[in-house]
Design a protein around this motif. Sequence first.
Motif, PDB file in Angstrom:
ATOM      1  N   SER A  26      -2.742  28.463 -15.529  1.00 54.93           N
ATOM      2  CA  SER A  26      -3.370  29.435 -15.435  1.00 54.93           C
ATOM      3  C   SER A  26      -4.563  28.916 -16.583  1.00 54.93           C
ATOM      4  O   SER A  26      -4.449  30.002 -17.626  1.00 54.93           O
ATOM      5  CB  SER A  26      -2.851  30.372 -15.443  1.00 54.93           C
ATOM      6  OG  SER A  26      -2.535  30.977 -14.308  1.00 54.93           O
ATOM      7  N   ALA A  31      -7.881  24.507 -13.328  1.00 50.63           N
ATOM      8  CA  ALA A  31      -8.526  24.511 -12.649  1.00 50.63           C
ATOM      9  C   ALA A  31      -9.184  23.767 -12.084  1.00 50.63           C
ATOM     10  O   ALA A  31      -9.599  23.340 -10.824  1.00 50.63           O
ATOM     11  CB  ALA A  31      -9.070  26.113 -12.988  1.00 50.63           C
ATOM     12  N   ALA A  34      -6.825  21.117 -10.795  1.00 48.48           N
ATOM     13  CA  ALA A  34      -6.007  21.354  -8.877  1.00 48.48           C
ATOM     14  C   ALA A  34      -7.672  20.720  -8.133  1.00 48.48           C
ATOM     15  O   ALA A  34      -7.267  20.318  -7.256  1.00 48.48           O
ATOM     16  CB  ALA A  34      -6.500  22.822  -8.885  1.00 48.48           C
ATOM     17  N   ARG A  35      -8.927  20.712  -8.844  1.00 49.95           N
ATOM     18  CA  ARG A  35     -10.094  20.459  -8.168  1.00 49.95           C
ATOM     19  C   ARG A  35     -10.189  18.967  -8.212  1.00 49.95           C
ATOM     20  O   ARG A  35     -10.675  18.730  -6.743  1.00 49.95           O
ATOM     21  CB  ARG A  35     -10.739  21.358  -8.621  1.00 49.95           C
ATOM     22  CG  ARG A  35     -12.478  20.472  -7.867  1.00 49.95           C
ATOM     23  CD  ARG A  35     -14.250  20.943  -8.132  1.00 49.95           C
ATOM     24  NE  ARG A  35     -14.066  20.713 -10.228  1.00 49.95           N
ATOM     25  CZ  ARG A  35     -13.935  19.240 -10.647  1.00 49.95           C
ATOM     26  NH1 ARG A  35     -14.507  17.729  -9.494  1.00 49.95           N
ATOM     27  NH2 ARG A  35     -14.261  19.754 -11.424  1.00 49.95           N
ATOM     28  N   THR A  61     -12.140  25.161  -3.463  1.00 50.88           N
ATOM     29  CA  THR A  61     -10.894  24.982  -4.388  1.00 50.88           C
ATOM     30  C   THR A  61     -11.127  25.448  -5.590  1.00 50.88           C
ATOM     31  O   THR A  61     -11.064  25.852  -6.724  1.00 50.88           O
ATOM     32  CB  THR A  61     -10.455  23.703  -4.684  1.00 50.88           C
ATOM     33  OG1 THR A  61      -9.827  22.765  -3.038  1.00 50.88           O
ATOM     34  CG2 THR A  61      -9.405  23.141  -5.552  1.00 50.88           C
ATOM     35  N   CYS A  65      -9.682  28.245  -7.861  1.00 44.54           N
ATOM     36  CA  CYS A  65      -8.713  27.902  -9.186  1.00 44.54           C
ATOM     37  C   CYS A  65      -9.635  29.364 -10.251  1.00 44.54           C
ATOM     38  O   CYS A  65      -9.200  29.172 -10.950  1.00 44.54           O
ATOM     39  CB  CYS A  65      -9.070  26.762  -9.031  1.00 44.54           C
ATOM     40  SG  CYS A  65      -7.783  25.974  -7.851  1.00 44.54           S
ATOM     41  N   ALA A  68      -8.735  32.315  -9.933  1.00 47.99           N
ATOM     42  CA  ALA A  68      -7.184  32.547  -9.975  1.00 47.99           C
ATOM     43  C   ALA A  68      -7.341  33.205 -11.524  1.00 47.99           C
ATOM     44  O   ALA A  68      -6.223  33.468 -12.268  1.00 47.99           O
ATOM     45  CB  ALA A  68      -6.050  31.249  -9.721  1.00 47.99           C
ATOM     46  N   ASP A  78       1.892  30.339 -13.637  1.00 45.40           N
ATOM     47  CA  ASP A  78       0.880  29.154 -13.761  1.00 45.40           C
ATOM     48  C   ASP A  78       0.022  29.817 -12.126  1.00 45.40           C
ATOM     49  O   ASP A  78       0.662  30.904 -11.812  1.00 45.40           O
ATOM     50  CB  ASP A  78       1.480  28.072 -12.907  1.00 45.40           C
ATOM     51  CG  ASP A  78       2.108  27.411 -14.477  1.00 45.40           C
ATOM     52  OD1 ASP A  78       1.688  26.924 -15.755  1.00 45.40           O
ATOM     53  OD2 ASP A  78       3.807  26.479 -14.178  1.00 45.40           O
ATOM     54  N   PHE A  79      -0.739  28.960 -11.967  1.00 48.25           N
ATOM     55  CA  PHE A  79      -1.109  29.350 -10.150  1.00 48.25           C
ATOM     56  C   PHE A  79      -0.509  28.086  -9.210  1.00 48.25           C
ATOM     57  O   PHE A  79      -0.228  27.241 -10.190  1.00 48.25           O
ATOM     58  CB  PHE A  79      -2.462  29.820 -10.462  1.00 48.25           C
ATOM     59  CG  PHE A  79      -3.638  28.803 -10.649  1.00 48.25           C
ATOM     60  CD1 PHE A  79      -4.150  27.507  -9.222  1.00 48.25           C
ATOM     61  CD2 PHE A  79      -4.196  28.763 -11.509  1.00 48.25           C
ATOM     62  CE1 PHE A  79      -4.854  26.586  -9.436  1.00 48.25           C
ATOM     63  CE2 PHE A  79      -4.381  27.403 -12.442  1.00 48.25           C
ATOM     64  CZ  PHE A  79      -5.046  26.404 -11.004  1.00 48.25           C
ATOM     65  N   VAL A  81      -2.015  25.269  -6.182  1.00 49.39           N
ATOM     66  CA  VAL A  81      -2.318  25.089  -4.411  1.00 49.39           C
ATOM     67  C   VAL A  81      -2.002  24.947  -4.139  1.00 49.39           C
ATOM     68  O   VAL A  81      -0.612  23.483  -3.845  1.00 49.39           O
ATOM     69  CB  VAL A  81      -3.553  24.147  -5.468  1.00 49.39           C
ATOM     70  CG1 VAL A  81      -4.366  24.017  -3.973  1.00 49.39           C
ATOM     71  CG2 VAL A  81      -3.725  24.734  -6.413  1.00 49.39           C
ATOM     72  N   VAL A  96      -4.600  29.348  -2.290  1.00 47.28           N
ATOM     73  CA  VAL A  96      -4.812  29.506  -4.052  1.00 47.28           C
ATOM     74  C   VAL A  96      -3.747  30.817  -4.117  1.00 47.28           C
ATOM     75  O   VAL A  96      -4.537  31.371  -4.109  1.00 47.28           O
ATOM     76  CB  VAL A  96      -6.217  29.152  -4.574  1.00 47.28           C
ATOM     77  CG1 VAL A  96      -6.091  29.879  -6.305  1.00 47.28           C
ATOM     78  CG2 VAL A  96      -6.875  27.700  -4.910  1.00 47.28           C
ATOM     79  N   ASP A  98      -1.800  32.945  -7.219  1.00 43.45           N
ATOM     80  CA  ASP A  98      -1.147  33.663  -8.689  1.00 43.45           C
ATOM     81  C   ASP A  98      -0.194  34.830  -8.405  1.00 43.45           C
ATOM     82  O   ASP A  98      -0.377  35.503  -7.621  1.00 43.45           O
ATOM     83  CB  ASP A  98      -2.906  34.157  -9.097  1.00 43.45           C
ATOM     84  CG  ASP A  98      -3.646  35.162  -8.801  1.00 43.45           C
ATOM     85  OD1 ASP A  98      -3.145  36.533  -8.583  1.00 43.45           O
ATOM     86  OD2 ASP A  98      -5.065  35.398  -8.468  1.00 43.45           O
TER      87      ASP A  98
END
Length: 162
Positions: A26, A31, A34-35, A61, A65, A68, A78-79, A81, A96, A98
């Motif tokens: 996080s 983020a 993740a993207r 995304t 993110c 999140a 963590d978050f 996806v 997504v 959280d």
Amino acid sequence: MHSPSSQRRRPSGPTSPVEFAMAFTSTPRGARLARLFVAHCLDTWGHPYTGDVNETLTLITAELCANAVRHGRVPGRDFHVRLAAEADGGRLRLEVSDTRGEHRPAVATPADPGAESESGRGLLLVAALADTWGVTDRRGGPGKTVWAVVDTAPSSRPGARP
């Protein structure tokens, strides 16, 4: 960042469901990663980086993110996806998750964020780009899941190129 919890392709051709799921720290770096992972998955699934579907889902995304990390962060958690294609490949669903269930997102109207405001427009973008989106309780744990669905048919994308 954690290793992928799943990235599956089932045999039998293009009508098979495809899924990518992963946990990210996080943090702004999480983020960003993740993207990048979502864009890469979409490219390998036949939606090129410069295509409308990839660009649309990558932007969604990034917004989800970032939210999140900014609004759903719990230290040490963590978050998650998850990106999944429907069996026929006609729609893609991004989720997504959280651990902050008490902070539910709501779409502001375009007039809500001040002209000088540096934030408050992310969900406006999600609402404009996704065919549908929403918020649900997170499965299997505390928190929430913000999801968006995008139709992959070229004629359905806003501003799609022929």
